[in-house]
Design a protein around this motif. Structure first.
Motif, PDB file in Angstrom:
ATOM      1  N   LEU A 270       0.885  -1.256   0.036  1.00  0.00           N
ATOM      2  CA  LEU A 270       0.138   0.020  -0.029  1.00  0.00           C
ATOM      3  C   LEU A 270       0.936   1.179  -0.023  1.00  0.00           C
ATOM      4  CD1 LEU A 270      -2.738  -0.835   2.601  1.00  0.00           C
ATOM      5  CD2 LEU A 270      -3.007  -0.868   0.010  1.00  0.00           C
ATOM      6  N   LYS A 271       0.598   2.237  -0.694  1.00  0.00           N
ATOM      7  CA  LYS A 271       1.188   3.551  -0.730  1.00  0.00           C
ATOM      8  C   LYS A 271       0.694   4.354   0.474  1.00  0.00           C
ATOM      9  CE  LYS A 271       0.867   3.823  -5.823  1.00  0.00           C
ATOM     10  NZ  LYS A 271       0.589   4.718  -7.064  1.00  0.00           N
ATOM     11  N   GLU A 272       1.589   5.233   0.899  1.00  0.00           N
ATOM     12  CA  GLU A 272       1.336   6.135   2.110  1.00  0.00           C
ATOM     13  C   GLU A 272      -0.228   6.771   1.922  1.00  0.00           C
ATOM     14  OE1 GLU A 272       3.448   9.471   4.510  1.00  0.00           O
ATOM     15  OE2 GLU A 272       4.286   8.856   2.791  1.00  0.00           O
ATOM     16  N   MET A 273      -0.931   6.839   2.992  1.00  0.00           N
ATOM     17  CA  MET A 273      -1.996   7.297   3.099  1.00  0.00           C
ATOM     18  C   MET A 273      -3.161   6.606   2.115  1.00  0.00           C
ATOM     19  SD  MET A 273      -1.810   9.439   5.458  1.00  0.00           S
ATOM     20  CE  MET A 273      -3.424  10.245   5.489  1.00  0.00           C
ATOM     21  N   GLU A 274      -2.860   5.497   1.926  1.00  0.00           N
ATOM     22  CA  GLU A 274      -3.747   4.741   0.976  1.00  0.00           C
ATOM     23  C   GLU A 274      -4.832   3.572   1.698  1.00  0.00           C
ATOM     24  OE1 GLU A 274      -3.820   1.634  -3.032  1.00  0.00           O
ATOM     25  OE2 GLU A 274      -1.978   2.425  -2.154  1.00  0.00           O
ATOM     26  N   LEU A 275      -6.074   3.501   1.519  1.00  0.00           N
ATOM     27  CA  LEU A 275      -6.701   2.821   2.028  1.00  0.00           C
ATOM     28  C   LEU A 275      -6.816   1.503   1.620  1.00  0.00           C
ATOM     29  CD1 LEU A 275     -10.055   4.828   2.715  1.00  0.00           C
ATOM     30  CD2 LEU A 275      -7.998   4.971   3.995  1.00  0.00           C
ATOM     31  N   SER A 276      -6.769   0.349   2.407  1.00  0.00           N
ATOM     32  CA  SER A 276      -6.856  -0.714   1.882  1.00  0.00           C
ATOM     33  C   SER A 276      -8.040  -1.262   1.280  1.00  0.00           C
ATOM     34  CB  SER A 276      -6.332  -1.965   3.097  1.00  0.00           C
ATOM     35  OG  SER A 276      -7.483  -1.776   3.912  1.00  0.00           O
ATOM     36  N   PRO A 277      -7.862  -2.402   0.611  1.00  0.00           N
ATOM     37  CA  PRO A 277      -9.170  -2.951  -0.093  1.00  0.00           C
ATOM     38  C   PRO A 277     -10.403  -3.365   1.093  1.00  0.00           C
ATOM     39  CG  PRO A 277      -7.446  -3.589  -1.307  1.00  0.00           C
ATOM     40  CD  PRO A 277      -6.828  -3.062  -0.095  1.00  0.00           C
ATOM     41  N   GLN A 278      -9.687  -3.956   2.104  1.00  0.00           N
ATOM     42  CA  GLN A 278     -10.602  -4.305   3.238  1.00  0.00           C
ATOM     43  C   GLN A 278     -11.350  -3.266   3.867  1.00  0.00           C
ATOM     44  OE1 GLN A 278      -7.633  -5.425   2.644  1.00  0.00           O
ATOM     45  NE2 GLN A 278      -7.271  -7.586   2.697  1.00  0.00           N
ATOM     46  N   GLN A 279     -10.403  -2.137   4.089  1.00  0.00           N
ATOM     47  CA  GLN A 279     -11.154  -0.991   4.541  1.00  0.00           C
ATOM     48  C   GLN A 279     -12.140  -0.128   3.639  1.00  0.00           C
ATOM     49  OE1 GLN A 279      -8.126   1.883   6.097  1.00  0.00           O
ATOM     50  NE2 GLN A 279      -9.759   3.459   6.723  1.00  0.00           N
ATOM     51  N   LEU A 280     -11.805  -0.334   2.370  1.00  0.00           N
ATOM     52  CA  LEU A 280     -12.745   0.090   1.431  1.00  0.00           C
ATOM     53  C   LEU A 280     -14.113  -0.407   1.598  1.00  0.00           C
ATOM     54  CD1 LEU A 280     -10.375   1.220  -1.544  1.00  0.00           C
ATOM     55  CD2 LEU A 280     -11.685   2.978  -0.049  1.00  0.00           C
ATOM     56  N   TRP A 281     -13.850  -1.915   1.347  1.00  0.00           N
ATOM     57  CA  TRP A 281     -15.274  -2.783   1.571  1.00  0.00           C
ATOM     58  C   TRP A 281     -15.959  -2.613   2.752  1.00  0.00           C
ATOM     59  CZ3 TRP A 281     -17.422  -6.719   4.135  1.00  0.00           C
ATOM     60  CH2 TRP A 281     -18.228  -7.511   3.327  1.00  0.00           C
ATOM     61  N   LEU A 282     -15.397  -2.550   3.919  1.00  0.00           N
ATOM     62  CA  LEU A 282     -16.184  -2.236   5.202  1.00  0.00           C
ATOM     63  C   LEU A 282     -16.827  -1.107   5.143  1.00  0.00           C
ATOM     64  CD1 LEU A 282     -13.383  -3.753   7.654  1.00  0.00           C
ATOM     65  CD2 LEU A 282     -15.667  -4.791   7.126  1.00  0.00           C
ATOM     66  N   ILE A 283     -16.216   0.120   4.715  1.00  0.00           N
ATOM     67  CA  ILE A 283     -16.820   1.379   4.745  1.00  0.00           C
ATOM     68  C   ILE A 283     -18.088   1.084   3.793  1.00  0.00           C
ATOM     69  CG2 ILE A 283     -16.546   3.872   3.692  1.00  0.00           C
ATOM     70  CD1 ILE A 283     -13.529   3.881   4.511  1.00  0.00           C
ATOM     71  N   GLU A 284     -18.291   0.591   2.712  1.00  0.00           N
ATOM     72  CA  GLU A 284     -19.313   0.421   2.044  1.00  0.00           C
ATOM     73  C   GLU A 284     -20.240  -0.421   2.420  1.00  0.00           C
ATOM     74  OE1 GLU A 284     -20.238  -0.610  -2.680  1.00  0.00           O
ATOM     75  OE2 GLU A 284     -18.242  -0.645  -1.901  1.00  0.00           O
ATOM     76  N   HIS A 285     -19.914  -1.819   3.176  1.00  0.00           N
ATOM     77  CA  HIS A 285     -20.822  -2.929   3.360  1.00  0.00           C
ATOM     78  C   HIS A 285     -20.998  -3.074   4.986  1.00  0.00           C
ATOM     79  CE1 HIS A 285     -20.840  -4.127  -0.711  1.00  0.00           C
ATOM     80  NE2 HIS A 285     -19.605  -3.897  -0.965  1.00  0.00           N
ATOM     81  N   ALA A 286     -20.103  -2.392   5.659  1.00  0.00           N
ATOM     82  CA  ALA A 286     -20.436  -2.924   7.140  1.00  0.00           C
ATOM     83  C   ALA A 286     -21.678  -2.585   7.684  1.00  0.00           C
ATOM     84  CB  ALA A 286     -19.197  -2.300   8.052  1.00  0.00           C
ATOM     85  N   HIS A 287     -22.274  -1.556   7.346  1.00  0.00           N
ATOM     86  CA  HIS A 287     -23.834  -1.282   7.898  1.00  0.00           C
ATOM     87  C   HIS A 287     -24.647  -1.972   7.407  1.00  0.00           C
ATOM     88  CE1 HIS A 287     -23.881   0.607   3.770  1.00  0.00           C
ATOM     89  NE2 HIS A 287     -25.082   0.543   3.919  1.00  0.00           N
TER      90      HIS A 287
END
Length: 323
Positions: A270-287
């Motif tokens: 991951l690049k600096e200040m880049e969100l991981s695929p897992q984080q992006l997925w959780l932001i979209e789907h956790a709710h």
């Protein structure tokens, strides 16, 4: 003439006092109490003041609602509803119930008392309100732990609160960060939806739980004490809160908070200040599974702390039905 009038008035006064004395001797304070009988009359009159009896008559409590407490230290007829509610909640002797209510009645309403009794055992309440504990000194006991979201205030505590529906989480990758602990517990609803969410996260990279690992679930008050004391010895009192929560103030004690960590191999590129695929997925789907972030999802994270809310899950389902 005046003397005769004086004697007459004096005689009337003496007669009045005599009649009043006779009437007073035969006056029955319990005449308006419909449950008075030969068995309870004497003891009620012995232990209750006129003011107490008037209150009893006004409320018309049945003898079975208060007679077992009558004569005990701390008994007050005005708190009969408190005594009986506590008695119906769980096993505790009458003297202990009176002791507990005597302390709690000065700090809350009856409705709030009932909320406490629905979330804590009587033994927990008695320990908190009548016994000394260094970790909860001068703190306020949180009446409804289910209302806590994200953070526990500094001057409040969960004390030894334990969720009633804890279950062991299984079927997903788990590595408990607490030494000596192999399993993780959560409240039933949170556990079920965590498994569902982990199964769905397979779509991130076609790996189990999206290559995320569960490292923290429910943490008891006793375990928090142990972790706190160990952290004080390791890091010192000035730095301890950078590593552990104060006992009774950990959100993990709620039983609906979980910590997920991405496997290190997933973050190396991951690049600096880049969100991981897992984080992006959780932001979209956790709710969709009733979870929301406790830590800031807008920032790159090495760990995801999520709290389950049944209402959030229900609202999401209702939203899907209307679409």
């Amino acid at each position: 003439m005046k003397m005769k009038r004086g004697l007459f008035i004096g005689a009337l006064l003496a007669l009045f006092l005599c009649c009043f004395h006779i009437m007073n001797q035969h006056y029955d304070e319990l005449s308006r109490y419909q449950y008075a009988n030969d068995e309870n009359r004497k003891i009620i009159l012995e232990y209750m003041t006129t003011e107490d009896i008037n209150y009893l008559i006004d409320r018309q409590y049945k003898p079975k609602e208060f007679m077992e407490y009558l004569g005990m230290s701390n008994f007050n007829i005005r708190y009969v509803d408190w005594y009986n509610y506590a008695k119906n909640v769980g096993e505790m002797d009458a003297a202990s119930i009176l002791e507990l209510v005597d302390v709690m009645k000065d700090q809350m309403s009856f409705s709030t008392f009932k909320v406490y009794c629905s979330n804590y055992s009587l033994a927990q309440l008695k320990s908190f309100y009548t016994e000394e504990n260094a970790f909860v000194h001068e703190q306020t006991l949180i009446s409804d732990p289910s209302s806590v979201t994200g953070k526990i205030e500094e001057n409040t505590t969960l004390f030894t609160y334990t969720p009633k529906d804890l279950v062991e989480v299984s079927g997903i990758p788990i590595v408990n960060q607490i030494q000596g602990e192999e399993t993780i517990q959560l409240s039933q609803g949170a556990a079920e939806e965590l498994v569902n969410m982990c199964n769905a996260a397979f779509e991130i990279n076609e790996k189990t739980c999206g290559n995320m690992v569960v490292t923290t679930g429910y943490i008891s008050f006793d375990t928090q004490e142990q972790l706190y004391e160990e952290a004080v010895l390791t890091y010192g009192i000035d730095d301890v809160f950078n590593h552990v929560a104060y006992p009774g103030q950990s959100i993990y004690q709620l039983g609906n908070v979980v910590r997920l960590v991405v496997a290190s191999v997933e973050t190396t590129n991951l690049k600096e200040m880049e969100l991981s695929p897992q984080q992006l997925w959780l932001i979209e789907h956790a709710h969709e599974y009733g979870f929301e972030f406790v830590n800031d999802p807008a920032q790159p994270l090495e760990e995801f702390i999520l709290q389950y809310h049944e209402d959030l899950k229900q609202n999401n389902e209702e939203g899907d039905e209307t679409q």
